[in-house]
Design a protein around this motif. Structure first.
Motif, PDB file in Angstrom:
ATOM      1  N   ALA A 230       0.806  -1.222   0.000  1.00  0.00           N
ATOM      2  CA  ALA A 230       0.000   0.000   0.000  1.00  0.00           C
ATOM      3  C   ALA A 230       0.834   1.265   0.000  1.00  0.00           C
ATOM      4  CB  ALA A 230      -0.928   0.006   1.214  1.00  0.00           C
ATOM      5  N   SER A 231       1.983   1.239   0.693  1.00  0.00           N
ATOM      6  CA  SER A 231       2.745   2.474   0.894  1.00  0.00           C
ATOM      7  C   SER A 231       4.066   2.536   0.146  1.00  0.00           C
ATOM      8  CB  SER A 231       3.029   2.658   2.389  1.00  0.00           C
ATOM      9  OG  SER A 231       3.941   1.659   2.841  1.00  0.00           O
ATOM     10  N   GLY A 232       4.620   1.372  -0.197  1.00  0.00           N
ATOM     11  CA  GLY A 232       5.947   1.338  -0.787  1.00  0.00           C
ATOM     12  C   GLY A 232       7.063   1.444   0.225  1.00  0.00           C
ATOM     13  N   LEU A 233       6.712   1.667   1.503  1.00  0.00           N
ATOM     14  CA  LEU A 233       7.705   1.685   2.572  1.00  0.00           C
ATOM     15  C   LEU A 233       8.087   0.257   2.942  1.00  0.00           C
ATOM     16  CD1 LEU A 233       6.060   4.350   4.914  1.00  0.00           C
ATOM     17  CD2 LEU A 233       8.082   4.698   3.481  1.00  0.00           C
ATOM     18  N   LYS A 234       9.379   0.008   3.099  1.00  0.00           N
ATOM     19  CA  LYS A 234       9.805  -1.323   3.513  1.00  0.00           C
ATOM     20  C   LYS A 234       9.214  -1.678   4.871  1.00  0.00           C
ATOM     21  CE  LYS A 234      14.239  -1.729   1.085  1.00  0.00           C
ATOM     22  NZ  LYS A 234      15.710  -1.906   1.247  1.00  0.00           N
ATOM     23  N   SER A 235       8.959  -2.953   5.069  1.00  0.00           N
ATOM     24  CA  SER A 235       8.515  -3.463   6.367  1.00  0.00           C
ATOM     25  C   SER A 235       9.640  -4.275   6.983  1.00  0.00           C
ATOM     26  CB  SER A 235       7.279  -4.357   6.207  1.00  0.00           C
ATOM     27  OG  SER A 235       6.178  -3.635   5.708  1.00  0.00           O
ATOM     28  N   VAL A 236       9.829  -4.127   8.293  1.00  0.00           N
ATOM     29  CA  VAL A 236      10.759  -4.965   9.056  1.00  0.00           C
ATOM     30  C   VAL A 236       9.928  -5.759  10.046  1.00  0.00           C
ATOM     31  CG1 VAL A 236      12.731  -5.039  10.611  1.00  0.00           C
ATOM     32  CG2 VAL A 236      12.632  -3.307   8.787  1.00  0.00           C
ATOM     33  N   MET A 237       9.876  -7.062   9.857  1.00  0.00           N
ATOM     34  CA  MET A 237       9.074  -7.929  10.710  1.00  0.00           C
ATOM     35  C   MET A 237       9.985  -8.727  11.630  1.00  0.00           C
ATOM     36  SD  MET A 237       6.137  -9.227  11.639  1.00  0.00           S
ATOM     37  CE  MET A 237       5.896 -10.543  12.847  1.00  0.00           C
ATOM     38  N   VAL A 238       9.873  -8.471  12.941  1.00  0.00           N
ATOM     39  CA  VAL A 238      10.642  -9.208  13.943  1.00  0.00           C
ATOM     40  C   VAL A 238       9.723 -10.297  14.512  1.00  0.00           C
ATOM     41  CG1 VAL A 238      12.002  -9.073  16.050  1.00  0.00           C
ATOM     42  CG2 VAL A 238      11.935  -7.112  14.489  1.00  0.00           C
ATOM     43  N   PHE A 239       9.991 -11.549  14.164  1.00  0.00           N
ATOM     44  CA  PHE A 239       9.093 -12.636  14.524  1.00  0.00           C
ATOM     45  C   PHE A 239       9.194 -13.042  15.992  1.00  0.00           C
ATOM     46  CE2 PHE A 239       8.837 -12.891  10.008  1.00  0.00           C
ATOM     47  CZ  PHE A 239       7.617 -13.492   9.732  1.00  0.00           C
ATOM     48  N   GLY A 240      10.360 -12.911  16.598  1.00  0.00           N
ATOM     49  CA  GLY A 240      10.538 -13.295  17.992  1.00  0.00           C
ATOM     50  C   GLY A 240      11.167 -14.667  18.127  1.00  0.00           C
ATOM     51  N   PRO A 241      11.943 -14.878  19.188  1.00  0.00           N
ATOM     52  CA  PRO A 241      12.680 -16.142  19.361  1.00  0.00           C
ATOM     53  C   PRO A 241      11.793 -17.355  19.599  1.00  0.00           C
ATOM     54  CG  PRO A 241      12.864 -14.797  21.319  1.00  0.00           C
ATOM     55  CD  PRO A 241      12.203 -13.940  20.283  1.00  0.00           C
ATOM     56  N   ASN A 242      10.521 -17.143  19.972  1.00  0.00           N
ATOM     57  CA  ASN A 242       9.622 -18.275  20.207  1.00  0.00           C
ATOM     58  C   ASN A 242       8.838 -18.682  18.960  1.00  0.00           C
ATOM     59  OD1 ASN A 242      10.504 -18.013  22.808  1.00  0.00           O
ATOM     60  ND2 ASN A 242       8.533 -17.511  23.710  1.00  0.00           N
ATOM     61  N   TYR A 243       9.079 -18.004  17.843  1.00  0.00           N
ATOM     62  CA  TYR A 243       8.380 -18.355  16.606  1.00  0.00           C
ATOM     63  C   TYR A 243       8.840 -19.738  16.146  1.00  0.00           C
ATOM     64  CZ  TYR A 243       6.431 -17.872  11.897  1.00  0.00           C
ATOM     65  OH  TYR A 243       5.710 -18.060  10.731  1.00  0.00           O
ATOM     66  N   ALA A 250       9.258 -12.445   1.573  1.00  0.00           N
ATOM     67  CA  ALA A 250       8.281 -11.659   0.821  1.00  0.00           C
ATOM     68  C   ALA A 250       8.939 -10.386   0.327  1.00  0.00           C
ATOM     69  CB  ALA A 250       7.064 -11.326   1.686  1.00  0.00           C
ATOM     70  N   SER A 251       8.553  -9.950  -0.843  1.00  0.00           N
ATOM     71  CA  SER A 251       9.092  -8.719  -1.410  1.00  0.00           C
ATOM     72  C   SER A 251       8.768  -7.532  -0.512  1.00  0.00           C
ATOM     73  CB  SER A 251       8.489  -8.490  -2.799  1.00  0.00           C
ATOM     74  OG  SER A 251       8.933  -7.269  -3.347  1.00  0.00           O
ATOM     75  N   GLY A 252       9.793  -6.730  -0.232  1.00  0.00           N
ATOM     76  CA  GLY A 252       9.593  -5.526   0.556  1.00  0.00           C
ATOM     77  C   GLY A 252       9.529  -5.734   2.048  1.00  0.00           C
ATOM     78  N   VAL A 253       9.670  -6.991   2.502  1.00  0.00           N
ATOM     79  CA  VAL A 253       9.590  -7.298   3.938  1.00  0.00           C
ATOM     80  C   VAL A 253      10.907  -7.936   4.389  1.00  0.00           C
ATOM     81  CG1 VAL A 253       8.355  -8.479   5.786  1.00  0.00           C
ATOM     82  CG2 VAL A 253       7.106  -7.666   3.760  1.00  0.00           C
ATOM     83  N   ILE A 254      11.564  -7.305   5.335  1.00  0.00           N
ATOM     84  CA  ILE A 254      12.778  -7.869   5.936  1.00  0.00           C
ATOM     85  C   ILE A 254      12.348  -8.668   7.154  1.00  0.00           C
ATOM     86  CG2 ILE A 254      14.970  -7.319   7.059  1.00  0.00           C
ATOM     87  CD1 ILE A 254      14.941  -4.678   5.418  1.00  0.00           C
ATOM     88  N   CYS A 255      12.563  -9.972   7.119  1.00  0.00           N
ATOM     89  CA  CYS A 255      12.123 -10.862   8.200  1.00  0.00           C
ATOM     90  C   CYS A 255      13.290 -11.212   9.106  1.00  0.00           C
ATOM     91  CB  CYS A 255      11.508 -12.141   7.622  1.00  0.00           C
ATOM     92  SG  CYS A 255      10.012 -11.853   6.656  1.00  0.00           S
ATOM     93  N   LEU A 256      13.144 -10.910  10.386  1.00  0.00           N
ATOM     94  CA  LEU A 256      14.189 -11.170  11.372  1.00  0.00           C
ATOM     95  C   LEU A 256      13.652 -12.103  12.447  1.00  0.00           C
ATOM     96  CD1 LEU A 256      15.499  -7.514  11.844  1.00  0.00           C
ATOM     97  CD2 LEU A 256      16.331  -9.245  10.246  1.00  0.00           C
ATOM     98  N   SER A 257      14.468 -13.023  12.889  1.00  0.00           N
ATOM     99  CA  SER A 257      14.049 -13.955  13.936  1.00  0.00           C
ATOM    100  C   SER A 257      13.905 -13.229  15.265  1.00  0.00           C
ATOM    101  CB  SER A 257      15.064 -15.097  14.072  1.00  0.00           C
ATOM    102  OG  SER A 257      14.725 -15.931  15.166  1.00  0.00           O
ATOM    103  N   ALA A 258      14.919 -12.485  15.635  1.00  0.00           N
ATOM    104  CA  ALA A 258      14.896 -11.790  16.924  1.00  0.00           C
ATOM    105  C   ALA A 258      15.939 -10.687  16.915  1.00  0.00           C
ATOM    106  CB  ALA A 258      15.173 -12.767  18.068  1.00  0.00           C
ATOM    107  N   LEU A 259      15.767  -9.742  17.839  1.00  0.00           N
ATOM    108  CA  LEU A 259      16.724  -8.657  18.014  1.00  0.00           C
ATOM    109  C   LEU A 259      16.955  -8.446  19.501  1.00  0.00           C
ATOM    110  CD1 LEU A 259      15.416  -5.914  15.534  1.00  0.00           C
ATOM    111  CD2 LEU A 259      17.592  -7.129  15.331  1.00  0.00           C
ATOM    112  N   ALA A 260      18.167  -8.076  19.855  1.00  0.00           N
ATOM    113  CA  ALA A 260      18.425  -7.615  21.220  1.00  0.00           C
ATOM    114  C   ALA A 260      17.571  -6.382  21.453  1.00  0.00           C
ATOM    115  CB  ALA A 260      19.895  -7.289  21.400  1.00  0.00           C
ATOM    116  N   ASN A 261      17.149  -6.144  22.698  1.00  0.00           N
ATOM    117  CA  ASN A 261      16.292  -5.001  22.963  1.00  0.00           C
ATOM    118  C   ASN A 261      16.928  -3.697  22.505  1.00  0.00           C
ATOM    119  OD1 ASN A 261      15.562  -2.695  25.278  1.00  0.00           O
ATOM    120  ND2 ASN A 261      13.794  -3.791  24.463  1.00  0.00           N
TER     121      ASN A 261
END
Length: 366
Positions: A230-243, A250-261
């Motif tokens: 809808a926006s053309g802005l990249k998405s950053v999806m942090v799934f979490g360590p329990n995923y 997916a195009s335009g979506v950066i998928c990360l397992s987890a991040l330090a706080n």
């Protein structure tokens, strides 16, 4: 508010106090653990010689990767009374931090060993539990990791009880999170090919929360895809360590397992907006004055979200409505309204208030 570390202070960097962290730990949520980890890192920054130990359930996916010495139990520490008491007896901590965990007998044992006892609560039920006379008598500091406008004031009866036994009211400190760091933020933006203010951050908590029909993280991922389309802005999806599943692509979506706080906070500060569940990250985003669309993923979150939405601080919806609601977040009217409400809120720094309290407790003689 700053933590004084003057050379003539009783609490100096040459001290080697022993800290025992006992957060609730399970296969689902991880907010209590993350908060304990943030405080532990700050403890080591203030007192490099300090000894830090965690007690965690082996059921928690993050237990094996805790960066500090860890005692693993079969279940969450609250259900392992004798095991926790035995560990305290051996470790002999100077400070024990119970985060939404601990039975009265465990707090009493820590107190009897001469430790300073800190109890964190995050909602009314836990706060009420911490104010019971038997627990309050052996608690040196009761810190509430919510703004008072979320959790509400202590009842007159509870205030009377605490006054009767000479204990102060629980202190609302707000969310606990690592301070942003501009240099690290720039490293993260370069690492993921992002530009400040030109992406949206998504997170549904630890990744283990379930909704009708599937995992909450999958619902937020769908919203991340819709946001980019809808926006053309990249998405950053942090799934979490329990995923529990392999991360999707997916195009335009950066998928990360987890991040330090600390890294999550740095990306949150740099994001144009965030789409978050109603847990700790929601209050962290409000403290940082960020635009947020939020949806609940666990039973304790709807009341918190409702209060924040009523104050005009967030845009709220149900999880299945996230994708459709995102365009509203970026409308000029909504953006202006949220920014005005956020600017009017008092600043919150739960980590600094926690450290001030710990410093004070270590200076006070038994």
């Amino acid at each position: 508010m700053t933590i004084s570390m003057a050379p003539n202070s009783a609490v100096t960097q040459s001290m080697a106090p022993k800290f025992l962290f006992i957060p609730v730990s399970s296969a689902e949520g991880m907010g209590e653990y993350m908060r304990s980890l943030i405080v532990a890192d700050e403890v080591k920054r203030c007192w490099p010689a300090a000894e830090v130990c965690f007690i965690l359930s082996k059921e928690a996916p993050y237990a094996a990767s805790c960066p500090y010495p860890t005692k693993l139990l079969d279940r969450t520490p609250t259900k392992e009374v004798k095991a926790v008491n035995d560990i305290m007896e051996t470790f002999r901590p100077d400070v024990v931090l119970f985060d939404a965990s601990g039975r009265k007998s465990q707090l009493a044992r820590a107190h009897a060993l001469g430790a300073k006892v800190v109890f964190f609560s995050q909602h009314r039920r836990k706060r009420s539990r911490g104010m019971k006379i038997g627990r309050a008598r052996v608690t040196d500091a009761h810190l509430v990791v919510q703004p008072e406008f979320v959790i509400g004031p202590v009842s007159a009866f509870d205030a009377f009880k605490l006054k009767l036994i000479g204990k102060p009211l629980p202190e609302c400190i707000g969310p606990v999170f690592s301070a942003p760091d501009k240099a690290r933020q720039q490293e993260l933006l370069a690492q993921y090919g992002l530009a400040e203010g030109e992406f949206v951050l998504f997170n549904a908590g630890s990744g283990g929360h379930k909704l009708a029909g599937g995992l909450a993280a999958d619902r937020f991922f769908e919203a991340a895809q819709a946001s980019y389309a809808a926006s053309g802005l990249k998405s950053v999806m942090v799934f979490g360590p329990n995923y529990p599943k392999t991360l999707p692509e997916a195009s335009g979506v950066i998928c990360l397992s987890a991040l330090a706080n600390s890294d999550f906070i740095n990306l949150l500060v740099a994001a144009k907006a965030a789409v978050l569940s109603g847990g700790d990250t929601l209050l962290q985003a409000i403290a940082l004055k960020k635009l947020v669309l939020t949806a609940p993923v666990s039973k304790d979150q709807p009341p918190r979200i409702a209060v924040c939405a009523d104050r005009g601080l967030v845009l709220a919806c149900e999880p299945e409505q996230l994708a459709a609601k995102i365009p509203a977040l970026f409308s000029d009217e909504t953006t202006a309204s949220l920014q005005q409400a956020l600017a009017a809120e008092a600043d919150m720094d739960g980590l600094q208030l926690t450290m001030n309290k710990i410093k004070h407790l270590l200076e006070v003689q038994p």
